[in-house]
Design an enzyme around this catalytic site. Structure first.
Site, PDB file in Angstrom:
ATOM      1  N   SER A  67      -7.888  12.005   9.985  1.00 19.57           N
ATOM      2  CA  SER A  67      -7.173  12.297   8.743  1.00 19.57           C
ATOM      3  C   SER A  67      -6.636  13.723   8.737  1.00 19.57           C
ATOM      4  O   SER A  67      -5.488  13.968   8.340  1.00 19.57           O
ATOM      5  CB  SER A  67      -8.093  12.078   7.541  1.00 19.57           C
ATOM      6  OG  SER A  67      -8.496  10.730   7.449  1.00 19.57           O
ATOM      7  N   ARG A  70      -2.582  14.911   9.097  1.00 12.56           N
ATOM      8  CA  ARG A  70      -2.006  15.757   8.049  1.00 12.56           C
ATOM      9  C   ARG A  70      -1.516  17.076   8.625  1.00 12.56           C
ATOM     10  O   ARG A  70      -0.457  17.591   8.231  1.00 12.56           O
ATOM     11  CB  ARG A  70      -3.043  15.984   6.940  1.00 12.56           C
ATOM     12  CG  ARG A  70      -3.163  14.784   6.002  1.00 12.56           C
ATOM     13  CD  ARG A  70      -4.427  14.843   5.162  1.00 12.56           C
ATOM     14  NE  ARG A  70      -4.472  13.755   4.187  1.00 12.56           N
ATOM     15  CZ  ARG A  70      -4.794  12.492   4.476  1.00 12.56           C
ATOM     16  NH1 ARG A  70      -5.089  12.164   5.734  1.00 12.56           N
ATOM     17  NH2 ARG A  70      -4.809  11.566   3.534  1.00 12.56           N
ATOM     18  N   ARG A  89       0.463  -5.724   6.861  1.00 12.00           N
ATOM     19  CA  ARG A  89      -0.035  -4.718   5.921  1.00 12.00           C
ATOM     20  C   ARG A  89       0.995  -4.494   4.811  1.00 12.00           C
ATOM     21  O   ARG A  89       2.210  -4.486   5.068  1.00 12.00           O
ATOM     22  CB  ARG A  89      -0.339  -3.403   6.633  1.00 12.00           C
ATOM     23  CG  ARG A  89      -1.458  -3.528   7.639  1.00 12.00           C
ATOM     24  CD  ARG A  89      -1.939  -2.181   8.127  1.00 12.00           C
ATOM     25  NE  ARG A  89      -2.700  -1.455   7.114  1.00 12.00           N
ATOM     26  CZ  ARG A  89      -3.359  -0.328   7.368  1.00 12.00           C
ATOM     27  NH1 ARG A  89      -3.346   0.184   8.588  1.00 12.00           N
ATOM     28  NH2 ARG A  89      -4.048   0.274   6.428  1.00 12.00           N
ATOM     29  N   SER A 100      -3.706   1.777  -2.121  1.00 10.73           N
ATOM     30  CA  SER A 100      -4.035   2.753  -1.080  1.00 10.73           C
ATOM     31  C   SER A 100      -3.664   4.148  -1.543  1.00 10.73           C
ATOM     32  O   SER A 100      -2.542   4.375  -2.016  1.00 10.73           O
ATOM     33  CB  SER A 100      -3.286   2.436   0.222  1.00 10.73           C
ATOM     34  OG  SER A 100      -3.481   3.462   1.177  1.00 10.73           O
ATOM     35  N   GLN A 124      -2.986   6.415   0.373  1.00  8.51           N
ATOM     36  CA  GLN A 124      -2.002   6.938   1.318  1.00  8.51           C
ATOM     37  C   GLN A 124      -0.605   7.010   0.705  1.00  8.51           C
ATOM     38  O   GLN A 124       0.217   7.820   1.130  1.00  8.51           O
ATOM     39  CB  GLN A 124      -1.980   6.093   2.594  1.00  8.51           C
ATOM     40  CG  GLN A 124      -3.199   6.304   3.474  1.00  8.51           C
ATOM     41  CD  GLN A 124      -3.195   5.439   4.708  1.00  8.51           C
ATOM     42  OE1 GLN A 124      -2.375   4.518   4.835  1.00  8.51           O
ATOM     43  NE2 GLN A 124      -4.099   5.704   5.628  1.00  8.51           N
ATOM     44  N   GLU A 131     -13.565   3.385   3.575  1.00  8.56           N
ATOM     45  CA  GLU A 131     -13.522   3.238   5.025  1.00  8.56           C
ATOM     46  C   GLU A 131     -14.921   3.170   5.649  1.00  8.56           C
ATOM     47  O   GLU A 131     -15.076   2.727   6.789  1.00  8.56           O
ATOM     48  CB  GLU A 131     -12.750   4.401   5.646  1.00  8.56           C
ATOM     49  CG  GLU A 131     -13.434   5.748   5.505  1.00  8.56           C
ATOM     50  CD  GLU A 131     -12.479   6.901   5.726  1.00  8.56           C
ATOM     51  OE1 GLU A 131     -12.684   7.654   6.692  1.00  8.56           O
ATOM     52  OE2 GLU A 131     -11.535   7.060   4.926  1.00  8.56           O
ATOM     53  N   HIS A 152      -6.389  -3.267   4.389  1.00  5.50           N
ATOM     54  CA  HIS A 152      -6.542  -2.318   5.504  1.00  5.50           C
ATOM     55  C   HIS A 152      -6.121  -2.970   6.828  1.00  5.50           C
ATOM     56  O   HIS A 152      -5.354  -3.927   6.823  1.00  5.50           O
ATOM     57  CB  HIS A 152      -7.978  -1.808   5.550  1.00  5.50           C
ATOM     58  CG  HIS A 152      -8.226  -0.674   4.590  1.00  5.50           C
ATOM     59  ND1 HIS A 152      -9.017   0.410   4.900  1.00  5.50           N
ATOM     60  CD2 HIS A 152      -7.778  -0.453   3.335  1.00  5.50           C
ATOM     61  CE1 HIS A 152      -9.046   1.249   3.887  1.00  5.50           C
ATOM     62  NE2 HIS A 152      -8.303   0.741   2.908  1.00  5.50           N
ATOM     63  N   ARG A 159     -10.830  -6.507   5.350  1.00  7.33           N
ATOM     64  CA  ARG A 159     -12.160  -6.137   5.817  1.00  7.33           C
ATOM     65  C   ARG A 159     -13.273  -6.878   5.080  1.00  7.33           C
ATOM     66  O   ARG A 159     -14.329  -7.138   5.659  1.00  7.33           O
ATOM     67  CB  ARG A 159     -12.364  -4.626   5.710  1.00  7.33           C
ATOM     68  CG  ARG A 159     -11.652  -3.856   6.807  1.00  7.33           C
ATOM     69  CD  ARG A 159     -11.828  -2.360   6.697  1.00  7.33           C
ATOM     70  NE  ARG A 159     -11.274  -1.688   7.874  1.00  7.33           N
ATOM     71  CZ  ARG A 159     -11.048  -0.378   7.957  1.00  7.33           C
ATOM     72  NH1 ARG A 159     -11.324   0.396   6.922  1.00  7.33           N
ATOM     73  NH2 ARG A 159     -10.556   0.146   9.053  1.00  7.33           N
TER      74      ARG A 159
END
Length: 425
Positions: A27, A31, A124, A170, A172, A314, A341, A345
């Site tokens: 991560s 970034r 996804r 998410s 994200q 996660e 994900h 999951r």
């Protein structure tokens, strides 16, 4: 080409007593790469994670015109040339950070950029990313699929300004916009409206990394982030160890009633994996700092747990594996977003644990796990590295457990299988 044979994961009859230094955080590496590509000068990244996800990110930024020179544990990044024209392609693989972070950067350039990835990646959800780009005035062609593949037509300028998104699937989505926002001519006034934002530590990590580079951002109101336009200062950084990847080794101590020293555990961090310090205690073990390291010890048995993992979703696969080995039932809550994900999951964990003889039920937002005697079998990974981590933890106490496609762990941990074998076998 034939698929590799399933890997017989090692079983352990005695307590593990080991130490490990895990590679850098995925991560933080990704970034750092994105912000270096947007910076006002070259940046140096020390101890980056060199895994499939980070290599895909470096290649994606290179396709947009950035330079990434790799010299062992040091990567030198020069910013994107936003004046480049023509067409290019980005391979997202199965990396959520690539497929969600990079399209906004492509919009800032002057090229036509095609995004695609692995077969699983095409399943996804990308509709929110595509819709948000269009709300910002960016032209995106996706054939009305709301998924990969799609094409971003960069114009060199994104205005930004007020924007409302539903990022409940998410976090994200939020991080992707925040990372690009300093380059928008009006900055960004971003609001999240919807169910509670998952994986909030990842957003806090994004905010911290922006501020380290001189970006002004106001996050004083819940679910709102106001980013001022302006330069992203070049910054040389050293990447922390990946604490989510450390979790599988921590779990080895809990599963066997042993100990695991994780070297270089940061004293302060936004990484979701830092939650292992509390999770181990919930399972009946201990977590103690010893200088720069954390030492985790399992208890005489594994306690059943009732955990809300919404912010640290996660970690769920490895937590579920420990719950399946516990001496009482467990409930894992707050992780409905895991259905989007690398694979679903929740369904994958229920299917594979039940295949081993377990008793697992999916709920609206998680799993209920009732421990049962488990037996050896092939454990499918669904090309998901966290599923492979769950499998090897189970195998410590379940003989003859074979992991299908253990090499999927290269997504975030190169050479994981031989390192695991050396430490626990």
């Amino acid at each position: 080409m034939n698929a590799p044979l399933p890997w017989l994961a090692p079983t352990r009859e005695s307590p593990v007593d080991a130490q490990v230094l895990v590679p850098g955080s995925k991560s933080l590496t990704n970034r750092a790469l994105v912000l270096a590509a947007l910076a006002d000068g070259p940046s140096v990244i020390t101890r980056p994670l060199g895994s499939r996800d980070t290599q895909l990110m470096a290649a994606a930024l290179g396709a947009l015109g950035a330079g990434v020179e790799k010299d062992g544990m040091t990567w030198r990044v020069t910013p994107i040339d936003r004046t480049r024209t023509g067409s290019t392609a980005v391979d997202c693989g199965l990396a959520g950070t690539v497929m969600r972070f990079v399209p906004a950067l492509a919009a800032l350039g002057s090229s036509e950029v095609t995004f695609d990835g692995d077969p699983h990646a095409r399943r996804r959800p990308m509709g929110q990313t595509i819709a948000t780009l269009r709300d910002l005035g960016v032209r995106v062609d996706d054939g009305d699929r709301g998924s990969l593949p799609f094409v971003v037509h960069g114009t060199g300028v994104v205005a930004g300004g007020p924007l409302v998104v539903d990022a409940s699937a998410s976090s994200q989505f939020v991080s992707a916009l925040l990372l690009a926002a300093p380059a928008f001519t009006q900055g960004l006034d971003l609001r999240h409206r919807g169910a509670a934002l998952p994986s909030l530590p990842h957003v806090e990590m994004t905010v911290t990394e922006l501020r380290r580079r001189g970006v002004e951002i106001d996050d004083s109101s819940p679910d709102r982030w106001v980013v001022s336009p302006g330069p992203v200062r070049a910054l040389d950084v050293e990447i922390e160890p990946d604490l989510s990847n450390a979790g599988v080794f921590v779990a080895a101590a809990v599963a066997t009633g042993g100990s695991m020293r994780v070297r270089g555990w940061p004293e302060q961090t936004q990484q979701a994996g830092d939650a292992w310090r509390e999770l181990v205690v919930a399972f009946g073990g201990t977590a103690e700092r010893d200088g720069a390291d954390m030492v985790f010890r399992g208890g005489p048995s594994i306690s059943g747990v009732d955990l809300d993992l919404h912010d640290v979703g996660e970690l769920t696969p490895v937590v579920a594996a420990l719950a399946a080995l516990a001496d009482g039932p467990s409930r894992l809550r707050g992780v409905a977003h895991l259905r989007g994900h690398e694979t679903d999951r929740l369904a994958a964990l229920a299917t594979e644990l039940n295949r081993l003889g377990g008793d697992v039920t999916e709920t609206d937002d998680g799993l209920e796990i009732r421990p049962r005697p488990l037996h050896g079998e092939i454990f499918e990974t669904y090309d998901d590295h966290r599923m492979a981590h769950a499998a090897v933890v189970l195998a410590l106490k379940v003989p003859e457990l074979f992991v299908e496609n253990v090499s999927t762990t290269v997504k975030t941990y190169p050479n994981f299988a031989p390192v695991w074998e050396r430490l626990v076998a």
